[in-house]
Write an enzyme that holds these catalytic residues in place. Sequence first.
Site, mmCIF file in Angstrom:
data_model
loop_
_atom_site.group_PDB
_atom_site.id
_atom_site.type_symbol
_atom_site.label_atom_id
_atom_site.label_comp_id
_atom_site.label_asym_id
_atom_site.label_seq_id
_atom_site.Cartn_x
_atom_site.Cartn_y
_atom_site.Cartn_z
ATOM 1 N N GLY A 8 0.728 -1.203 0.036
ATOM 2 C CA GLY A 8 0.052 0.052 -0.028
ATOM 3 C C GLY A 8 0.938 1.257 -0.075
ATOM 4 N NE ARG A 11 -4.862 5.489 -3.245
ATOM 5 C CZ ARG A 11 -5.818 5.228 -2.427
ATOM 6 N NH1 ARG A 11 -6.395 6.089 -1.427
ATOM 7 N NH2 ARG A 11 -6.323 3.865 -2.256
ATOM 8 C CB VAL A 60 -2.096 -7.078 0.382
ATOM 9 C CG1 VAL A 60 -1.042 -6.497 -0.149
ATOM 10 C CG2 VAL A 60 -3.137 -6.272 0.764
ATOM 11 C CG ASN A 88 0.629 1.140 4.702
ATOM 12 O OD1 ASN A 88 0.537 1.713 5.900
ATOM 13 N ND2 ASN A 88 0.298 1.325 3.869
ATOM 14 C CB SER A 140 -6.013 0.847 13.338
ATOM 15 O OG SER A 140 -6.984 1.663 13.874
ATOM 16 C CE1 TYR A 153 -8.869 -0.671 9.155
ATOM 17 C CE2 TYR A 153 -9.167 0.301 11.328
ATOM 18 C CZ TYR A 153 -8.507 0.478 10.063
ATOM 19 O OH TYR A 153 -7.376 1.046 9.885
ATOM 20 C CB ALA A 155 -11.814 -8.906 14.201
ATOM 21 C CE LYS A 157 -5.489 -1.891 10.021
ATOM 22 N NZ LYS A 157 -4.382 -1.986 9.027
ATOM 23 C CB ILE A 186 -2.780 9.224 10.001
ATOM 24 C CG1 ILE A 186 -2.279 8.710 11.349
ATOM 25 C CG2 ILE A 186 -1.925 9.866 8.983
ATOM 26 C CD1 ILE A 186 -1.529 9.406 12.219
#
Length: 242
Positions: A8, A11, A60, A88, A140, A153, A155, A157, A186
């Site tokens: 990733g 960007r 990925v 990432n 995160s 998300y 779970a 991370k 961010i």
Amino acid sequence: MKCALVTGGSRGIGRAICIKLAALGYYVLVNYKSNQEEADNTLSQIKQAGSSGELLQFDVADKIQIQEVLGGWISAHEEKHIEILINNAGIRDDSLMAWMAEEQWDNVLKTNLDSFFYVTRLVLSSMLERKYGRIINVVSLSGLKGLAGQTNYSAAKAGVIGATKALAQEVGRQGITVNALAPGFIKTDMTAELDEKELKAMIPVKRFGLPEEVAHAAAFLASPEAAYITGQVLSINGGLYS
Ligand code: NAP
């Protein structure tokens, strides 16, 4: 030749990490899924930073593509050693659990968690042979705290955090460190629709973070001098949660 792979990297946080590692003299492999224009943009910024690199397009979330593209690159470039891996690439697809579609669960788990296994496994063997490596997983705040609307998300991370701690114990004696970075809010495309004016009130530093601030922490953990730091999760969240 010393190489770094950033998934990733086209960007946001991944791009900032690519540029930082380029400035440190690494040849950077920039993975991306589909945004060719932004990936090209990252590559030109790598060159401006005084280094070089190449684009590696694969999804990925797709273990076959990882094997074909990344596995193919590794076998074809025996002189280049990936000594820094930044896992990432990530997505979120939020919904309250009661309304979450199976597809939302599967995509988020595959992209954020399964990718860790399939990408790292390929890169790990040469790190083990050379007895050196730096693996940095971008997780995160959600994976530490859990966030409503993000069971998928959070779970995924949290899963990567567990894997970070386990793998760190497996490979410590071979000179490989494994750590995680846990950003809060961010400024990237991922947070573009959030209202910073409203949300910053709850952040002690009173603003969203910058991708370059995450990249700075990545470069620290990726340095040879960080050899005694492993299995850690470093929060980069302006004091929002600890
Ligand atoms: P972003 O601006 O949305 O960029 C996402 C990057 O990941 C892009 O380069 C994208 O490639 C790539 N990507 C997405 N799905 C992929 C896939 N299946 N295969 C390969 N590449 C894929 O995101 P970001 O904010 O920089 O987030 C980077 C990481 O930080 C993610 O893991 C995210 O969960 C985590 N994070 C972000 C924040 C935040 O506030 N921004 C907070 C906590 C954690 P394309 O350009 O080709 O689409």
